[in-house]
Each structure stands twice: as structure tokens, then as C-alpha cells.
Design a protein around this motif. Sequence first.
Motif, short mmCIF file in Angstrom:
data_model
loop_
_atom_site.label_atom_id
_atom_site.label_comp_id
_atom_site.label_asym_id
_atom_site.label_seq_id
_atom_site.Cartn_x
_atom_site.Cartn_y
_atom_site.Cartn_z
N GLU A 118 -5.76 5.78 12.94
CA GLU A 118 -6.36 4.84 13.87
C GLU A 118 -5.86 3.43 13.58
OE1 GLU A 118 -10.58 5.36 15.08
OE2 GLU A 118 -10.70 6.64 13.29
N PRO A 119 -5.96 2.52 14.54
CA PRO A 119 -5.55 1.12 14.31
C PRO A 119 -6.35 0.50 13.16
CG PRO A 119 -5.78 1.54 16.64
CD PRO A 119 -6.34 2.74 15.95
N LEU A 120 -5.66 -0.28 12.38
CA LEU A 120 -6.24 -0.84 11.15
C LEU A 120 -6.04 -2.34 11.09
CD1 LEU A 120 -7.44 0.68 8.56
CD2 LEU A 120 -5.31 0.04 7.49
N VAL A 121 -6.89 -3.02 10.35
CA VAL A 121 -6.69 -4.42 10.00
C VAL A 121 -6.87 -4.56 8.49
CG1 VAL A 121 -7.45 -5.32 12.22
CG2 VAL A 121 -9.12 -5.04 10.36
N ALA A 122 -6.29 -5.62 7.94
CA ALA A 122 -6.54 -5.99 6.55
C ALA A 122 -7.41 -7.23 6.57
CB ALA A 122 -5.23 -6.26 5.82
N LYS A 123 -8.60 -7.11 6.03
CA LYS A 123 -9.56 -8.22 6.05
C LYS A 123 -9.22 -9.25 4.98
CE LYS A 123 -13.02 -5.43 5.39
NZ LYS A 123 -14.42 -4.94 5.24
N PRO A 124 -9.75 -10.47 5.12
CA PRO A 124 -9.55 -11.47 4.06
C PRO A 124 -10.09 -10.91 2.73
CG PRO A 124 -10.55 -12.44 6.02
CD PRO A 124 -10.62 -10.94 6.19
N ASP A 129 -4.75 -5.19 0.94
CA ASP A 129 -5.32 -3.86 0.69
C ASP A 129 -6.83 -3.82 0.98
OD1 ASP A 129 -6.30 -5.28 -1.45
OD2 ASP A 129 -5.64 -3.85 -2.99
N ASN A 130 -7.37 -4.89 1.53
CA ASN A 130 -8.78 -4.92 1.91
C ASN A 130 -8.90 -4.44 3.36
OD1 ASN A 130 -11.54 -5.38 1.92
ND2 ASN A 130 -11.33 -7.58 2.33
N ARG A 131 -8.59 -3.16 3.58
CA ARG A 131 -8.41 -2.67 4.92
C ARG A 131 -9.69 -2.09 5.52
NH1 ARG A 131 -9.80 0.84 1.93
NH2 ARG A 131 -8.84 2.82 1.40
N ALA A 132 -9.70 -2.04 6.85
CA ALA A 132 -10.80 -1.47 7.60
C ALA A 132 -10.29 -1.04 8.96
CB ALA A 132 -11.94 -2.47 7.75
N LEU A 133 -10.94 -0.07 9.56
CA LEU A 133 -10.58 0.31 10.92
C LEU A 133 -10.88 -0.85 11.86
CD1 LEU A 133 -12.05 3.93 10.97
CD2 LEU A 133 -9.63 3.28 10.77
N ALA A 134 -9.98 -1.08 12.79
CA ALA A 134 -10.17 -2.20 13.72
C ALA A 134 -11.49 -2.06 14.48
CB ALA A 134 -9.00 -2.26 14.70
N ARG A 135 -11.85 -0.85 14.84
CA ARG A 135 -13.08 -0.64 15.61
C ARG A 135 -14.33 -0.95 14.79
NH1 ARG A 135 -15.11 4.35 14.07
NH2 ARG A 135 -13.60 5.85 13.21
N GLU A 136 -14.20 -0.94 13.47
CA GLU A 136 -15.34 -1.27 12.62
C GLU A 136 -15.53 -2.77 12.45
OE1 GLU A 136 -15.19 2.70 9.73
OE2 GLU A 136 -14.39 0.79 9.01
N ALA A 139 -3.55 -7.51 17.62
CA ALA A 139 -3.61 -8.96 17.77
C ALA A 139 -3.79 -9.35 19.23
CB ALA A 139 -2.34 -9.60 17.19
N ALA A 140 -3.02 -8.74 20.12
CA ALA A 140 -3.12 -9.06 21.55
C ALA A 140 -4.48 -8.64 22.11
CB ALA A 140 -2.00 -8.36 22.31
N ALA A 141 -4.96 -7.48 21.72
CA ALA A 141 -6.27 -7.02 22.19
C ALA A 141 -7.37 -7.97 21.73
CB ALA A 141 -6.55 -5.60 21.68
N GLY A 179 -11.65 -12.22 22.04
CA GLY A 179 -12.23 -13.22 21.15
C GLY A 179 -12.87 -12.61 19.93
N PHE A 180 -12.71 -11.31 19.74
CA PHE A 180 -13.21 -10.59 18.58
C PHE A 180 -12.11 -9.66 18.08
CE2 PHE A 180 -16.96 -11.83 20.89
CZ PHE A 180 -17.93 -12.09 19.92
N VAL A 181 -12.19 -9.25 16.81
CA VAL A 181 -11.27 -8.24 16.33
C VAL A 181 -11.47 -6.99 17.18
CG1 VAL A 181 -10.64 -6.74 14.41
CG2 VAL A 181 -11.25 -9.13 13.97
N THR A 182 -10.38 -6.50 17.79
CA THR A 182 -10.52 -5.45 18.79
C THR A 182 -9.50 -4.33 18.61
OG1 THR A 182 -11.38 -7.05 20.39
CG2 THR A 182 -10.53 -4.98 21.28
N ASP A 183 -9.98 -3.11 18.67
CA ASP A 183 -9.12 -1.93 18.66
C ASP A 183 -8.33 -1.93 19.97
OD1 ASP A 183 -8.17 0.78 19.08
OD2 ASP A 183 -9.58 1.41 17.51
#
Length: 527
Positions: free
Chosen positions: A364-370, A374-381, A511-513, A518-522
Amino acid sequence: MAFISSPFITCKKDLSFSALPSQFFTIGQRQTCKKTSSKKIVSVVSSQKNKRNPSETGSVVFTFFHTKIPMTATEKILARAAEKCEVRPGENAWTNVDVLMINDITCPGITGIFKKQFGNTAKVWDREKVVVIPDHYIFTNDERAHRNVDIARGFCVEQDIKYFYDIQDRSNFRANPDYKGVCHIALAQEGHCRPGEVLFGTDSHTTSAGAFGQFATGVGNTDAAFILGTGKILLKASKKVPPTLRFVLDGEMPSYLLAKDLILNVGDVFFSRIIGEISMSGATYKTMEFVGTTVESLSMEERMTLCNMVVEAGGKNGIVAADRTTFKYLEDKTSSPYEPVFSDENARQVLFLAQYRFDVSKMEPLVAKPHSPDNRALARECNHVKIDRVYIGSCTGGKTEDFMAAAKVFLAGGKTVKVPTFLVPATQKVWMDLYTLEVPGSGGKTCSKIFEEAGCDPPASPSCAACMGGPRDTFGRLNEPQVCVSTTNRNFPGRMGHIEGQIYLASPYTAAASALTGFVTDPRKFL
């Protein structure tokens, strides 16, 4: 591309090491390795529009050694560069360097050390193997940043460096035909990345070039100065021949994923992850070798993204075996012969420190949080995280295909962005692509047109820009404690400017989504 008779490739349908003729595996004693003539692949160069010719300087021509000792691709490259029968992980090796890349922020220090140690009148070991690329702090009014480029220019004139991609008119980057932009993308576009070679650069993300099946990694100023004077580097201490971790990525790539998602989160049934699984230090001074059907399906730009971020896991280098995709990309980039090498498939249990398998189809799409990759989370979360801006650019996420991906989301979204969205093409070529290449399924629209309709900022002058902060007037820099979704590679405190800025690393799709909501978006919200 013309294939010359080679012990490395015997069948166009199979470029793996198993395709080699049996005589390649001639058994010889380690002390008396038998040499064979070097056979290389030669690219046929098409006509060029600009004045500067593509890179013409290939690797030092070493013969390849028959040996009964199996090796990984990285070990074979380093053995050939060291003119040895074989090398093993942990060994010291004097290594010949094929290309040394220097950027604007490191050039003053390197040249100072070079002159101090080799003398004010000393000449570099090979003026055609040094590539100097201003890219970090370019479009700014900061005089110290300008001074960096001036020092680089003076040294290149003094040394008659063939590949200096200069910029003098900062008011209009297009008035500088030699200026390229971000070094790692420029190296590839200008033909300095070639299979089987050794490339060092004074930037940690030099690992990007491993996508071409070569050994590529970053070095500090002192090592770079030594290479300038000798053309060699001693792999010792923490720089010994690295062991190899192999990552097997199989499965069909979902349409909503990109290579940025792969390197942050390649999921198998247990959702184990590459950087997330082995952490920011789990691959310290190790080679990360990527194989599998998914990797084979990736474009060169996507492979570069994959190798670009191995350093975030502590990796010394990343590598993807050269294949038809590689050779096709290089056809109009270089006139130099090159010689790809491959890991010995018949001894993988002996060769690799560890092997990880991933089923990409379950990802699934992922982001790395601040504040760490390696501080990763699913984008939908993270869809509750309100953001202040989006940044699309850098060596990781500022290539043509990255912007094409972002445009695809904007097109599908059919609305305007909710936050300021900064676009920074990596190179002049990427910038031109945004205004000339049509986005598939858009009815003939270019990226620039789609970005304009979506309300994004116009594409900026190509450079590293805000990826590493820079002077306060740097385009896209975080000058306030804001939250930013970025396609860059690092999100440490202060990385993009303000020490309290919060950076969420993401793919161009994500990033585009996020810009549209205006929110982190899957990105599956729009794709």
C-alpha cells in the motif's frame, strides 16, 4: 546498441549470469588467475542537439579474471577495478575510479585539500574522468553560495576539466547551455553512468547510479581530493569491500504505487519493509542488491529512485543488474564501451549476507513521518494530518516520470490544490519535458498545463532547491514551522529549512493527492 561478442552475454533473451558459456567458469588457481581479453558493449550514439558531446570516457580497460570463487556483482566490479582475481567482503582493496563527481558545496574544500597535499601546480589524474556539477545552492542571492561556484569554475579552467556544467547567468537558467541541475540525474542524462564501472561522488545520494549496474557511492572531501590526485581509493576500515543483502521484489506493481513506495515499504504477507524492516542502520556499509520481476519491470528513473534511498538504511551502495532497459536508456547517452557484470546465481546462499523476499502486489502507499525515513506509516493511516504545503522535486522525486505521475493525479482529481505546491524539476531536460511532453490520457495536455490548471506554483529553475534547506531565499524552503509532504529523501529536523518543520516523505502520487486535499492522502482516493 551494438553487442560485441562477449563472455558476459550469449543470448539476447537471457542477460543473467546463467547465460554465460561454460568456458567462462574455467577453473583457475587464485594465485595464477587466467586473464581473458576484455569484451564490452558499445552504444551507438545518435546525433546531439547541444554542443557538448555525451560522455566519451569509459572505464579503465581491465581484463576479466577467470576464478572458481563465486562473487556478487558489487564484488566483481570492485575486483576488476582493483585488478585482482577476486575480493571478499571485509577485504581491503586499492580501487581504480572511473568517474569522480563533485558538486558546488564540496568543491572548495576538495580543491583546497588537493592543492595542499599534491601542490599548487599539481594536475588531476584524468581531466576527462572528473565531473563537476553545480546544483545545490544556485538560485539565491547569497554571495557565499555564488563563491562556491566561482571557486569550482576557477579550478575547472585551471585543470581543463572536460565535464564542468557551469552556470553564470542565474536570472535565466536557460541562458546557460552547459548548466544541467541536480547532479545525480545529470550524471545519468549526460552518459556518466555505465554498467560495471566505479563512480564516487561527494554526495551521499550518489548511490542513485547503482541503477545502472555499477558501484556508486558517496565519499568525503579528503577521499575525493585523494582520488583527484591519484585516480584511486583505498577501501579499508569502514570502507572495506561490503557484504551484500539481496532484496527480491516480485509481483505485479499496483497502479497506485511508485518506486518511492517500494523503497519505503515493500510488503510481503507480513507487511515487512525494507527501510522499515532493517531500520536506518540495518544495512550499514552493506550493498543492497535489488532483483525480481518487479525490479525488472521498472524504468531507469524508477530504478534510480530505488537505489537513491539505500543510504537512508545505512547502505553503502544499491545495485540493479543491467538489462535491455539499461542498454536502451544508454543508447543516446554515451559512446563509451561498457561491460556489465552480474551476481553468480548458482551460489546465492554463499554470496549473500541475507536475502529478503517481498510480494509487491500486497503493498500500500506509504509515507515516512517526521523525523526519520524509517518512521513509516500507511498513507491512509495519516489522513488526519493537516499539511501546509507540498514539495515535488529533488534527485529522488524530481525526474520527468515523477512529474508525470503527479500530473496524472491532478488530472484525475479534476480540482485545484488546497495548499501551496512547489515544483522543482531536477534538470534542464526535465524542465523542458514538463512543457513539451504530453501526459497520457490528458487529451494532449502537458504537465505544465495540468499543473497550471491545478493551481500549482510554476515549475522553478532546476536545482536541489529546498531539499537541503539552503539560504533563506531558496525556492520552496521551509522558513516557518510548517508541515510539508515532500518527494525528497530526508526529513530530519531542519533538513528543508526551519528546525521545527515537519516533513512527510512520500511518492509523487501521494504528494499530489495530499495537495488536492490539504491532508496526507492515499492516492487511491483519486486513482
